[in-house]
Design a protein around this motif. Sequence first.
Motif, short mmCIF file in Angstrom:
data_model
loop_
_atom_site.label_atom_id
_atom_site.label_comp_id
_atom_site.label_asym_id
_atom_site.label_seq_id
_atom_site.Cartn_x
_atom_site.Cartn_y
_atom_site.Cartn_z
N TRP A 35 8.42 4.34 -2.15
CA TRP A 35 9.21 4.13 -0.93
C TRP A 35 10.17 5.32 -0.80
O TRP A 35 11.17 5.40 -1.52
N ASP A 36 9.86 6.24 0.08
CA ASP A 36 10.55 7.52 0.19
C ASP A 36 11.74 7.40 1.15
O ASP A 36 11.57 7.29 2.36
N LEU A 37 12.97 7.46 0.56
CA LEU A 37 14.19 7.40 1.36
C LEU A 37 15.04 8.66 1.16
O LEU A 37 16.27 8.60 1.18
N TRP A 44 11.13 3.23 -6.33
CA TRP A 44 10.47 1.92 -6.22
C TRP A 44 9.08 2.09 -5.62
O TRP A 44 8.88 2.78 -4.62
N ASN A 45 8.10 1.41 -6.29
CA ASN A 45 6.73 1.42 -5.75
C ASN A 45 6.10 0.04 -5.71
O ASN A 45 4.98 -0.12 -5.22
N GLY A 46 6.83 -0.97 -6.22
CA GLY A 46 6.30 -2.33 -6.15
C GLY A 46 4.99 -2.54 -6.87
O GLY A 46 4.20 -3.43 -6.51
N TRP A 47 4.74 -1.77 -7.88
CA TRP A 47 3.45 -1.77 -8.56
C TRP A 47 3.08 -3.14 -9.12
O TRP A 47 1.91 -3.55 -9.04
N LYS A 93 5.83 0.81 5.16
CA LYS A 93 4.57 0.59 4.45
C LYS A 93 4.67 1.17 3.05
O LYS A 93 5.26 2.23 2.85
N LEU A 94 4.06 0.47 2.09
CA LEU A 94 4.04 0.92 0.71
C LEU A 94 2.69 0.55 0.11
O LEU A 94 2.27 -0.61 0.18
N SER A 95 1.98 1.54 -0.43
CA SER A 95 0.65 1.28 -1.01
C SER A 95 0.52 2.05 -2.32
O SER A 95 0.02 3.19 -2.35
N PRO A 96 1.01 1.51 -3.41
CA PRO A 96 1.01 2.20 -4.70
C PRO A 96 -0.36 2.25 -5.36
O PRO A 96 -0.67 1.51 -6.31
N ASN A 97 -1.24 3.12 -4.85
CA ASN A 97 -2.59 3.23 -5.40
C ASN A 97 -2.90 4.65 -5.88
O ASN A 97 -4.06 5.01 -6.08
N ASN A 98 -1.84 5.47 -6.00
CA ASN A 98 -1.98 6.83 -6.53
C ASN A 98 -2.86 7.74 -5.68
O ASN A 98 -3.49 8.68 -6.21
N ASP A 99 -2.90 7.47 -4.37
CA ASP A 99 -3.64 8.40 -3.50
C ASP A 99 -2.72 9.45 -2.88
O ASP A 99 -3.16 10.26 -2.06
N TYR A 137 5.86 -3.71 4.26
CA TYR A 137 4.61 -4.38 3.88
C TYR A 137 4.01 -3.64 2.68
O TYR A 137 3.81 -2.43 2.72
N LEU A 138 3.77 -4.41 1.59
CA LEU A 138 3.19 -3.86 0.36
C LEU A 138 1.71 -4.19 0.33
O LEU A 138 1.30 -5.33 0.45
#
Length: 335
Positions: free
Chosen positions: A275-277, A306-309, A263-269, A332-333
């Motif tokens: 994506w932490d690897l 990478w954050n898919g912003w 899961k990736l949700s680049p909303n600065n929360d 899933y972004l």
Amino acid sequence: VIAVKAAGEVTFTFTDSATGCSNTTSTSIKVNPLPVVTTSSDVTCVNSTITAMPNTAGTWSSSDSSIATITDGGVITGRAAGEVTFTYTDSVTGCSNTTIGKMTVYNVPIIGVTSNEVCVGSAIQVTSDTDGSWMSSNTDVAIISAEGMVKGISAGIVTVSFKNNNSGCTNTIAEKITVKPLPTLNLSGTEVGVGNTLNATPTTGGTWYSSNNGVATITSDGIITGISEGGVIFTYTDNATGCANQTAEIIRVYEIFTEIPNKLSPNNDGINDYWDLKGFGEGAKIEIRDRWGQVVFETTNYKDEWNGWNLPIGTYYYVINKEGDIYKGFIYLSR
């Protein structure tokens, strides 16, 4: 009383004051010249030599042989500090002459060293009883500072000398200084997961140390075990030489993933913004494609950037290559 003025031949006439009669010596008197004496220098050092001329057909003597001696061949050797003159007697004429002015003999500087061995990169102290300048016989092996610190540069043997700048006298430390090599270290890698191991060499003949046993430990035979996330340096000391060397790089210990984030949700929360690897360590090759197979991100050294912003919400396909181990899956972004 006959006063000699110069070399040559001369007769003398005596006139009797009472009778007025005179008579002259039946033979002329020969006045021989004084030998011309010189020295190559008016100063020397204890145990050093200079020369005097003439060096044949006569004999030399010293005014004080405890300060300096001289051979009939004109070799002057300093024996102790002080002043001295030298006299030469011509064997043919019997005439003698003395050097003009006194010759000065200076003491050599007294020097010492704390040790005659040093490791590459380390230093030892040498000392002297006076001011002057230090010299190394080979600066590729060891250099020496004005303060007398001898630093090893490469393995080898070197001599160290000191010169008194006032007298010019030099002394060399009797024992040559040996510069010992550092042990050569090798690691099977620069990253290790928690609970996993790396190998380090040498495995015998010395002792290994970890800079932080809470991050990683190392055994005497070079087995490194990751304990917790962080960086660590290892030091090996060779038992034979006493020289120590450190690993050139900081060894990184990382947590090993039990699963790859999907899961990736680049909303600065602060949750799933990137994506932490981290569990893969540095050097992972990453390729991410969209649902049409187009590459939207790739790198040969992923660092959790990478954050898919700028990408639309949806499902993306990833391939991770970590040192030949392949990991594939979906992420899933969302926003």
